[in-house]
Design an enzyme around this catalytic site. Structure first.
Site, PDB file in Angstrom:
ATOM      1  N   LYS A  22       4.490  -0.310  -4.419  1.00  0.00           N
ATOM      2  CA  LYS A  22       3.260  -0.952  -4.894  1.00  0.00           C
ATOM      3  C   LYS A  22       2.022  -0.244  -4.363  1.00  0.00           C
ATOM      4  O   LYS A  22       1.086   0.065  -5.114  1.00  0.00           O
ATOM      5  CB  LYS A  22       3.255  -2.428  -4.473  1.00  0.00           C
ATOM      6  CG  LYS A  22       1.948  -3.185  -4.741  1.00  0.00           C
ATOM      7  CD  LYS A  22       1.717  -3.440  -6.202  1.00  0.00           C
ATOM      8  CE  LYS A  22       0.390  -4.161  -6.467  1.00  0.00           C
ATOM      9  NZ  LYS A  22       0.423  -5.588  -6.069  1.00  0.00           N
ATOM     10  N   LYS A  24      -8.339  -4.374  -1.216  1.00  0.00           N
ATOM     11  CA  LYS A  24      -7.244  -4.796  -0.341  1.00  0.00           C
ATOM     12  C   LYS A  24      -6.081  -3.814  -0.408  1.00  0.00           C
ATOM     13  O   LYS A  24      -5.554  -3.367   0.617  1.00  0.00           O
ATOM     14  CB  LYS A  24      -6.760  -6.183  -0.742  1.00  0.00           C
ATOM     15  CG  LYS A  24      -5.489  -6.622  -0.021  1.00  0.00           C
ATOM     16  CD  LYS A  24      -4.854  -7.848  -0.646  1.00  0.00           C
ATOM     17  CE  LYS A  24      -3.471  -8.107  -0.063  1.00  0.00           C
ATOM     18  NZ  LYS A  24      -2.789  -9.260  -0.695  1.00  0.00           N
TER      19      LYS A  24
END
Length: 333
Positions: free
Chosen positions: A187, A262
């Site tokens: 990811k 983030k």
């Protein structure tokens, strides 16, 4: 690496699914599980999230410990790795999820967190007599609602096969990336590429504006040449060439700038911990941190193009309203 989908109508026999974190992503995911015939016990600290989930058939619990008491699978969708680890261990004297769940429960974390935190969570779960899978997602709120998410999975082979039918209810693509932590690794590597490429695409469009290129002309060339990428052909940062991109909806996310910031910081942590001499990743993280802090947190991450325009105008002693000058596309009037 393997990919698979369950046969139509297939569901896993897992008993009750405890779903912790019923926000913008988790709520629709839990609802899709209920619609597929699963029993879901949900919990969230936000009352409105609980109310929405309950209105769509999710049985809600008073506490997280209550939600997991009879669970075969505990699915967490939480804001950070610290939230996941605290939930597993317990805080404030109350029992953690690992203590409250029946022995042998499969803990499925779909949050996006640091790779090291994902591996620590797996170690804690296994040490407590449970099983562990990390399966962060891509596809955003639209994908969560439509059940078209992509899951990047880190798990032992048997655990992957056990949980795969559940993931296929919530997503259209499930990729087994390796052992514990591998899903998180995939990811953050993917989103490192995405963040850097969106900045490059946006800078190219602003440069094209300055050089007199129409958006359509640049898109027609780059989308069929070596500049082709998802940030250009699917999430194009200018309105027009890709009608479905957030640029045509005043940059409503999509994938918000705060989330890109983030994820790039997670990638930055991984670069540091592994000693990889990345240069573009840290710069992209800095750019998106600033963008999020200066008003872009709730906009689609492709709105970084407006930040580039503003800074370009400021450097030239000009003002900017985010919009380029009207462009002549070459068509007759």
């Amino acid at each position: 690496m393997s990919e698979a989908r369950a046969e139509a109508g297939g569901t896993a026999t897992v008993g009750t699914i405890a779903f912790l974190g019923l926000g913008h992503m988790g709520g629709p995911m839990a609802i899709n599980l209920v619609r597929a015939g699963h029993t879901v016990a949900g919990f969230d600290v936000v009352p409105q999230a609980l109310e929405t989930a309950r209105a769509h058939g999710v049985a809600t619990a008073e506490t997280a410990a209550e939600a997991v008491a009879d669970a075969g699978v505990v699915l967490t969708m939480l804001p950070s790795g610290r939230h996941v680890l605290d939930a597993y261990r317990g805080t404030g004297g109350g029992p953690g999820l690992l203590e409250a769940a029946p022995a042998g429960t499969l803990f499925l974390d779909c949050s996006t967190i640091n790779v090291d935190e994902a591996r620590e969570a797996a170690e804690l779960a296994v040490a407590a007599g449970h099983r562990s899978v990390d399966a962060p997602v891509s596809g955003g709120v639209v994908g969560a609602e439509a059940g078209t998410l992509t899951f990047m999975v880190g798990a032992l082979a048997d655990d992957f096969e056990y949980v795969r039918p559940l993931l296929e209810v919530m997503g259209k693509r499930v990729v087994h990336c390796g052992g514990h932590g591998a899903g998180q690794a995939a990811k953050i590597c993917n989103n490192l590429i995405l963040g850097v490429s969106m900045i490059a695409v946006s800078e190219a469009f602003v440069l094209g504006e300055k050089l007199g290129l129409t958006h359509q002309a640049l898109f027609d060339v780059a989308s069929a040449a070596s500049g082709q990428c998802w940030a250009l052909t699917t999430n194009c940062p200018v309105p027009g060439p890709v009608p479905t991109s957030p640029a045509n909806r005043d940059y409503q996310p999509g994938f918000a700038g705060a989330l890109m910031a983030k994820d790039l910081n997670l990638a930055l942590n991984a670069l540091r911990s592994t000693g990889v001499a990345g240069r573009m990743g840290p710069l992209a993280a800095e750019i998106y941190d600033t963008f999020a802090a200066e008003g872009g947190a709730g906009q689609d991450f492709s709105a970084i193009i407006n930040d580039i325009r503003d800074r370009s105008a400021a450097a030239a002693g000009q003002t900017s309203d985010h919009l380029p000058a009207a462009q002549d596309d070459g068509s007759p009037e």
